[in-house]
Design a protein around this motif. Structure first.
Motif, short mmCIF file in Angstrom:
data_model
loop_
_atom_site.label_atom_id
_atom_site.label_comp_id
_atom_site.label_asym_id
_atom_site.label_seq_id
_atom_site.Cartn_x
_atom_site.Cartn_y
_atom_site.Cartn_z
N THR A 82 -3.99 7.05 -1.78
CA THR A 82 -3.61 5.69 -1.41
C THR A 82 -3.89 4.69 -2.53
O THR A 82 -4.97 4.70 -3.12
CB THR A 82 -4.35 5.25 -0.13
OG1 THR A 82 -4.12 6.24 0.89
CG2 THR A 82 -3.86 3.91 0.36
N HIS A 142 -3.39 0.43 -3.57
CA HIS A 142 -3.05 -0.94 -3.22
C HIS A 142 -2.40 -1.54 -4.46
O HIS A 142 -2.97 -1.49 -5.55
CB HIS A 142 -4.29 -1.74 -2.83
CG HIS A 142 -4.94 -1.24 -1.59
ND1 HIS A 142 -4.51 -1.60 -0.33
CD2 HIS A 142 -5.98 -0.39 -1.41
CE1 HIS A 142 -5.27 -0.99 0.57
NE2 HIS A 142 -6.15 -0.24 -0.06
N GLU A 163 0.87 -1.17 0.00
CA GLU A 163 0.00 0.00 0.00
C GLU A 163 0.91 1.22 0.00
O GLU A 163 1.83 1.30 0.81
CB GLU A 163 -0.90 0.01 1.24
CG GLU A 163 -1.84 1.20 1.27
CD GLU A 163 -2.80 1.13 2.44
OE1 GLU A 163 -3.87 0.51 2.28
OE2 GLU A 163 -2.46 1.68 3.50
#
Length: 145
Positions: free
Chosen positions: A136, A138, A11
């Protein structure tokens, strides 16, 4: 046909962090690597491509080759080929776009929008990028077993 196994799940919390991660990831790549970059518009495929190019020693500008389909980056250490298949029809013929040529050049080939391909035969890695929020991401990396 070989399966892909998950190599890493990460992440990142900013574009800069994603770029640094990609620079470090690039150091694990060998000549002949063909990396598929999966993700929606704005997920960070080009940011990761830019980081991989930097990690391989390329210091020039890296932009998505959306309209030209391919950019070849003049890199002294290892050739880099950056393809963007977004404008191609789904399941485009590999031979038609020349991906087999780029994959055979002993460089590193980056492919944005690999969903357009009929086959994953030439791929060595898959990177899937998911947007968690504005900053953010992933990132899941799989490699061919």
């Amino acid at each position: 046909m070989k399966d892909f196994i998950t190599q890493e799940i990460r992440e990142t919390r900013s574009e800069t962090e994603t770029l640094v991660w990609a620079e470090n990831f690039a150091k694990t790549l060998a000549q002949g690597s063909v990396i598929a970059l999966f993700g929606t518009l704005g997920a960070g495929k080009t940011v990761i491509s830019r980081g991989i190019c930097r990690g391989l020693g390329f210091t020039g500008q890296v932009n998505s080759p959306t309209y030209t389909i391919v950019h070849e980056y003049p890199n002294p250490s290892i050739p880099i080929f950056h393809l963007d298949l977004y404008r191609l029809p789904p399941h485009a013929d590999l031979e038609e776009i020349g991906i087999d040529y780029y994959a055979s050049q002993k460089g590193v080939t980056l492919i944005e929008w690999p969903e357009r391909l009929d086959s994953e035969e030439l791929l060595t890695h898959k990177i899937s990028i998911t947007i968690a929020d504005d900053e953010t991401r992933h990132i899941e990396v799989s490699r061919k077993a």
